[in-house]
Each structure stands twice: as structure tokens, then as C-alpha cells.
Design an enzyme around this catalytic site. Structure first.
Site, PDB file in Angstrom:
ATOM      1  N   HIS A 128       0.806  -1.222   0.000  1.00 48.02           N
ATOM      2  CA  HIS A 128       0.000   0.000   0.000  1.00 48.02           C
ATOM      3  C   HIS A 128       0.841   1.275   0.000  1.00 48.02           C
ATOM      4  O   HIS A 128       1.905   1.350   0.604  1.00 48.02           O
ATOM      5  CB  HIS A 128      -0.942   0.019   1.215  1.00 48.02           C
ATOM      6  CG  HIS A 128      -0.204   0.065   2.523  1.00 48.02           C
ATOM      7  ND1 HIS A 128       0.177   1.237   3.119  1.00 48.02           N
ATOM      8  CD2 HIS A 128       0.239  -0.935   3.322  1.00 48.02           C
ATOM      9  CE1 HIS A 128       0.811   0.978   4.250  1.00 48.02           C
ATOM     10  NE2 HIS A 128       0.863  -0.339   4.397  1.00 48.02           N
ATOM     11  N   HIS A 137      12.466  -0.183 -12.922  1.00 49.61           N
ATOM     12  CA  HIS A 137      12.317  -1.626 -13.143  1.00 49.61           C
ATOM     13  C   HIS A 137      12.336  -2.323 -11.790  1.00 49.61           C
ATOM     14  O   HIS A 137      13.344  -2.282 -11.075  1.00 49.61           O
ATOM     15  CB  HIS A 137      13.444  -2.151 -14.038  1.00 49.61           C
ATOM     16  CG  HIS A 137      13.312  -3.601 -14.404  1.00 49.61           C
ATOM     17  ND1 HIS A 137      14.105  -4.189 -15.350  1.00 49.61           N
ATOM     18  CD2 HIS A 137      12.472  -4.583 -13.967  1.00 49.61           C
ATOM     19  CE1 HIS A 137      13.770  -5.470 -15.480  1.00 49.61           C
ATOM     20  NE2 HIS A 137      12.790  -5.727 -14.633  1.00 49.61           N
TER      21      HIS A 137
END
Length: 201
Positions: A128, A137
Site C-alpha cells: 500500500h 524496473h
């Protein structure tokens, strides 16, 4: 009415995974473009042939290198798709930017913000309130705890873990399997458990 097509920039290993995600999402793949003129085919799709490309056709950059992906994205004005593998578990409250590819088995939880042209690789977990900037990446099996921020162009290596609340700067390299328990400045390269800096640029 002409059917909208998807074109892929890049024709190597990462592009193979992008193709298969696009196929699962029922895109019509028009072909691939690559800087190497010798490449003519990848997974039965044509590469570097004289394509008919319409203004409303979409693109995705199938290149793993963050800096090259940035240069391509900033170099031409294209419409970019966002590809999320059907097996990815993505919160309805997450935001994912154009050109980003989310691969199989990924978990993205509530109010995560992922910017443009990122790669969220196989089985990565983003908890979250994380904030992922452009051209990042996140490698396979990376685990980001809640409220982690990752700066532009950073590469987090396979299997790395980042504890909650950590801020990772721009264009960093986080080594495979690293355990990040402290903030990371821009340009740092860190490895190990606990992660330590080996070089800054």
C-alpha cells in the site's frame, strides 16, 4: 473503420514477455521495431519491415534497460498502451501510468502509484501507498513494504526486499537479494543484507 494495432519497440528477451502479455489481452500486434536491422522476426511477428502505422495505433517499449526506455519514450510522440497480465492482482485504487508493463503474478495493493514506462516484473509485490517514478524496473520477486518511494530510473534487482517507509533515490541500482533498511540517495549502488553502498554516481 481501421482496427487499432499495438506495435512494440525492441525485439529481444523482454519483448517476448511483452508480446505474450499483449496476446493474453487480445491486442492485435502489428509488428516490432528494433535498432538492429538484422532482426527480422520474433515469436512469429515481423521486425523492421515496412509497417503501415496509423496515428491512433498504440506502442509499448519492450526493452529492459531503463535509460534506453527513457530515451525512446522521450524521443517521439506516440500513444502508449499499459499492459497488465491477467494474473496480476491489482487494487482498484492503484494508479498505473502509460507504457508500464505489469507481469504475471504481481501484487499491487491499495493506493500504489506507478508512473510511466515502468516494468513490474514477475511475482513482484508492491504494498500500500508505494510511489514508483518513471522508468523504474522492479525485478522478479522483489518485495516492497508499504509507503516505499522509488525514484526515476532506479532498478531493483531480483529478490530484493525493502522495508516500509524507505525512500530510494533516482537512478539507483539495488542488487539482487538486497535487504534495504535505510533510505538510498540518488545514484547509489547497494548490495547485501543489510544493504550497503558500493558506489555512487
Amino acid at each position: 473503420m481501421k482496427k487499432q494495432k499495438l506495435f512494440i519497440y525492441g525485439a529481444s528477451g523482454h519483448a517476448k514477455v511483452v508480446i505474450e502479455i499483449a496476446e493474453r489481452l487480445s491486442y492485435s500486434i502489428g509488428g516490432l521495431v528494433d535498432a538492429d536491422p538484422a532482426i527480422q522476426q520474433l515469436l512469429d511477428y515481423p521486425v523492421n519491415t515496412p509497417f503501415v502505422i496509423n496515428a491512433d495505433d498504440k506502442w509499448i517499449i519492450g526493452i529492459g534497460n531503463n535509460n534506453i526506455r527513457r530515451k525512446i519514450a522521450e524521443g517521439e510522440n506516440r500513444i502508449y498502451a499499459t499492459l497488465c497480465h491477467p494474473s496480476a492482482n491489482i487494487s482498484s485504487r492503484a494508479q498505473i501510468g502509460e507504457g508500464t508493463v505489469v507481469m504475471a503474478g504481481v501484487s499491487i495493493n491499495s493506493e500504489v502509484r506507478i508512473a510511466k514506462h515502468c516494468i513490474i516484473n514477475t511475482n513482484a509485490s508492491i504494498d500500500h501507498d508505494c510511489n514508483i517514478a518513471d522508468y523504474v524496473h522492479i525485478s522478479p520477486n522483489v518485495a516492497l513494504a508499504g509507503d516505499v518511494s522509488v525514484g526515476q530510473g532506479t532498478h531493483i534487482g531480483i529478490g530484493a526486499c525493502v522495508i516500509q517507509g524507505i525512500k530510494i533515490g533516482k537512478w539507483c541500482t539495488i542488487g539482487a537479494g538486497a535487504v534495504v533498511i535505510r533510505d538510498v540517495p540518488d545514484g547509489a549502488r547497494i548490495v547485501g543484507n543489510p544493504a550497503r553502498s558500493i558506489k555512487s554516481t
